[in-house]
Design an enzyme around this catalytic site. Sequence first.
Site, PDB file in Angstrom:
ATOM      1  N   ASP A   1      -5.786  -7.518   6.777  1.00  0.00           N
ATOM      2  CA  ASP A   1      -7.150  -7.346   7.270  1.00  0.00           C
ATOM      3  C   ASP A   1      -8.128  -7.238   6.099  1.00  0.00           C
ATOM      4  O   ASP A   1      -7.755  -7.367   4.927  1.00  0.00           O
ATOM      5  CB  ASP A   1      -7.250  -6.131   8.203  1.00  0.00           C
TER       6      ASP A   1
ATOM      7  N   GLU B   1      -9.725  -4.678   4.830  1.00  0.00           N
ATOM      8  CA  GLU B   1      -9.455  -3.574   3.912  1.00  0.00           C
ATOM      9  C   GLU B   1      -8.304  -3.914   2.985  1.00  0.00           C
ATOM     10  O   GLU B   1      -8.340  -3.632   1.778  1.00  0.00           O
ATOM     11  CB  GLU B   1      -9.145  -2.307   4.711  1.00  0.00           C
TER      12      GLU B   1
ATOM     13  N   ARG C   1      -3.612  -2.658  13.410  1.00  0.00           N
ATOM     14  CA  ARG C   1      -5.086  -2.714  13.400  1.00  0.00           C
ATOM     15  C   ARG C   1      -5.505  -4.154  13.685  1.00  0.00           C
ATOM     16  O   ARG C   1      -5.543  -4.985  12.780  1.00  0.00           O
ATOM     17  CB  ARG C   1      -5.644  -2.241  12.055  1.00  0.00           C
TER      18      ARG C   1
ATOM     19  N   TYR D   1       1.484  -5.493  13.011  1.00  0.00           N
ATOM     20  CA  TYR D   1       0.380  -4.737  12.427  1.00  0.00           C
ATOM     21  C   TYR D   1      -0.502  -4.138  13.520  1.00  0.00           C
ATOM     22  O   TYR D   1      -0.845  -4.812  14.493  1.00  0.00           O
ATOM     23  CB  TYR D   1      -0.450  -5.655  11.522  1.00  0.00           C
TER      24      TYR D   1
ATOM     25  N   HIS E   1      -4.119 -11.217  13.259  1.00  0.00           N
ATOM     26  CA  HIS E   1      -4.307 -12.328  14.188  1.00  0.00           C
ATOM     27  C   HIS E   1      -3.319 -12.341  15.350  1.00  0.00           C
ATOM     28  O   HIS E   1      -3.126 -13.367  15.984  1.00  0.00           O
ATOM     29  CB  HIS E   1      -4.231 -13.642  13.406  1.00  0.00           C
TER      30      HIS E   1
ATOM     31  N   GLU F   1       0.797  -1.224   0.000  1.00  0.00           N
ATOM     32  CA  GLU F   1       0.000   0.000   0.000  1.00  0.00           C
ATOM     33  C   GLU F   1       0.833   1.278   0.000  1.00  0.00           C
ATOM     34  O   GLU F   1       0.504   2.232  -0.696  1.00  0.00           O
ATOM     35  CB  GLU F   1      -0.931   0.072   1.231  1.00  0.00           C
TER      36      GLU F   1
ATOM     37  N   ASP G   1      -2.119  -5.251   3.386  1.00  0.00           N
ATOM     38  CA  ASP G   1      -2.358  -5.666   4.778  1.00  0.00           C
ATOM     39  C   ASP G   1      -3.288  -6.872   4.833  1.00  0.00           C
ATOM     40  O   ASP G   1      -4.130  -7.081   3.958  1.00  0.00           O
ATOM     41  CB  ASP G   1      -2.957  -4.511   5.585  1.00  0.00           C
TER      42      ASP G   1
END
Length: 952
Positions: free
Chosen positions: A107, A109, A338, A336, A383, A19, A105
């Site tokens: 997740d 998103e 989030r 990470y 996770h 990203e 990422d």
Amino acid sequence: MSPTTSETAQGGRRLVIVESPAKAKTIKGYLGPGYVVEASVGHIRDLPNGAAEVPDKYTGEVRRLGVDVDHDFQPVYVVNADKKSQVKKLKELLAESDELFLATDEDREGEAIAWHLQEVLKPKVPVRRMVFHEITKDAIREAVANPRELNQRLVDAQETRRILDRLYGYEVSPVLWKKVMRGLSAGRVQSVATRLVVERERERIAFRSAEYWDLTGTFATGRTGDATDPGTFGARLSSVDGRRVAQGRDFTSTGQLKDGSNVLHLDEENARSLAAALADTAFTVRSVESKPYRRSPYAPFRTTTLQQEASRKLGFGAKATMQVAQKLYENGFITYMRTDSTTLSDTAVAAARAQVTQLYGADYLPDKPRSYAGKVKNAQEAHEAIRPSGDRFRTPAETGLSGDQFRLYELIWKRTVASQMKDAVGQSVTVKIGGRASDGRDAEFSASGKTITFHGFMKAYVEGADDPNAELDDRERRLPQVAEGDRLAAEEITADGHATKPPARYTEASLVKELEEREIGRPSTYASIIGTILDRGYVFKKGTALVPSFLSFAVVNLLEKHFGRLVDYDFTAKMEDDLDRIARGEAQAVPWLKRFYFGETADGRAGAAAEAGNGDGDHLGGLKELVTDLGAIDAREVSSFPVGEGIVLRVGRYGPYVERLSETEGQTGHRADVPDDLPPDELTVTFAEELLAKPSGDFELGPDPETGRMIVAKDGRYGPYVTEVLPEDTPKTGKNAVKPRTASLFKSMALDTVTLADALKLMSLPRVVGADPEGTEITAQNGRYGPYLKKGTDSRSLETEDQIFNITLDEALAIYAQPKQRGRAAAKPPLKELGTDPVSEKPVVVKDGRFGPYVTDGETNATLRRDDDVETITPERGFELLAEKRAKGPAKKTAKKTTAKKTAAKKTTAAKKTTAKKTAAKKTAAKKTTTTAKKTAAKKATAAKNSAANAE
């Protein structure tokens, strides 16, 4: 750096897309030759922001919403205008590659970004999904060696949420535009978060304080005290004649004792008389109760607990916390950020336990590794908990970090290490002391103590508290070693008065905690949600407290009365559950969206909008019907709030104001503006009367002798000014529109003393002073930054406003004869000193700048927000503004335009074009001419939509 031919031949050329450029730079160093790492720079494709971005083949509601609600809610995706050049670059790199790794990422998103990349780039080479939760050499190489397929279920879950939020924002926001004010927005989570803040303020407005009294005694054992066995200690009166003495918790928010509470409410007179009656009383220890104390470590950080602790300990806002954490993650310092998980991997547990032994000794290491069960319902996203990266944790001193990044890393490191340490243990003691007063009343005092015999994890970390008066876990309170029956002497007994306090306003930390506990929204979005309600003006900050504006009261009032279900806390949480069920494949997205939007029940029948707004059961909605029939919404009613004694607070187009209702029906009452930064609970009848008693700022000064038009003085939102009243038939729009002459008052003038002569002089500006020898006119005028002279394009500042009217031509020429000052004028003294910044360790002051007051530590400058005031700003708020500014990084410089070069290039290219291409170009030009009107209309529609675009 591109791989060589031999490198490509050995393993092929692989394109890795992430990203952000920072993430790409870090990963590139771990992968080495044969890999090209490039950033997508966030989402490359999304729902359109307005009609101008929608392809011409779409019309009607699809063009307005960006979603085809009549065909299974198919979204219309467009490549963002600012990403087209990056997409082109990615396609060119992909054309030269043998394999594509989508390394966004892990997740929901990130999965969606990967899917959009695949859809837009249309790769003809093998595609791998590469996931990792930390950016270390081993983690990246492990991810390359073990790729997986795209998780379509995660992609569908993100798409469903995006469509839902688009429908909510684009359908409900226009209702706010029509009934409250233009430019407002509503969102699935932001509106509920705003309601929470408003409801807390309503509680504060309804609150009535109660006064209560008790006694505090200082008792002596008669022994010489030391650190482990104090000679004196304090205790508070707990009961009189067996009845418990009332404390703050025994009163309701209206100042009354709670029903059924058999407590003794002491007033000042009774408290003082009891204190006097106990002056010569002999006291004894009636009981000593000792219990073992044990406190276990706190779980490692997840997103919300990191935001809360960074707020409490570092003074960071949620947004600033996530910005700093993002940098730490992208540069390989933490995992990470989030995540809903508190789990640590086996590698992380081993690293934490190794550091416990190394830094604190084996006595602080538990026999078995600690594990923490997740407390978040439907926990997902990444996770693992937020922790230092790698299989060996770097101590903060080893990182080379500084400033905010160092402080946040240190917080994460301490919390992670502490989570694998032993419990803190000790003893808690409660001592009861009693005696009989001279008037016969029996009084009992109570004292509590706590001693920690083994600090365990507290050696590394102690959690903060939202309440600044709360006692932290590592605080010890030592009591003397006394036994039942011991005699004590009262050195002093004092009567203390107390008053109940209104419920505390939310801070960013406590609002995040409240949203998570109510299971509203996803924790990963809370920082952006709080940022949105601050940016929209629904909430402003007073210190660290979140204060709702009067505008938010109007918005929440409308939503509660006419869209009740949409801002219901339980319904919003249930909706989150439904979305998670869709993510797990336990429910289907399209039928769910149909029920929400069209109001269909489970058996396919259409439901009523009224039921959607206020009904029960599993009926999801009828949003379309709710926003279609707006006749029942009285715009004046939803924006009006009674203050008392015939005074009403209204939220108008230009802001809040109070109005004393007129006794004559149909006539407008007396009005006065309300300061934008006034907390709603401070708008009392008395304060409203004071506002109404002030000059309204609408004074008739008299007619202009030349035009006959009335000249009036007014108090505007940007300060006092004078203007002329134009005749009613004067055109106000179009090419023949006439604008009234207007001028701001000088700083030395006031509304109640300005005269007609003053007004006419002000409106005559600019004043022609004369001409220089070359014939260039020199004028004197008043501007945004004060009085000045102007000669052509050359401007020179004047020292005072009076000079505008009395400076002579010779004096003006003398000023122009001096060389123009380049650079800054002499520095102004600071407006306020705030102390030493905890990050830069430099003094922070408030200064007056060109664009208003700002805080600075000499390195970083941060402008005060609309709701900040120089007089009331606290050191903590100043440090927070600087932290947010540092987290944003330096402002990006706008690239210089290369029009000449581009034109030359186009001419060269044009010479090579064939006749057919030229013909096509002419046809395109013709089409552009035809569609100009359409594009103009589309742009206007886009501007109206922008306030709803970011709604969630």
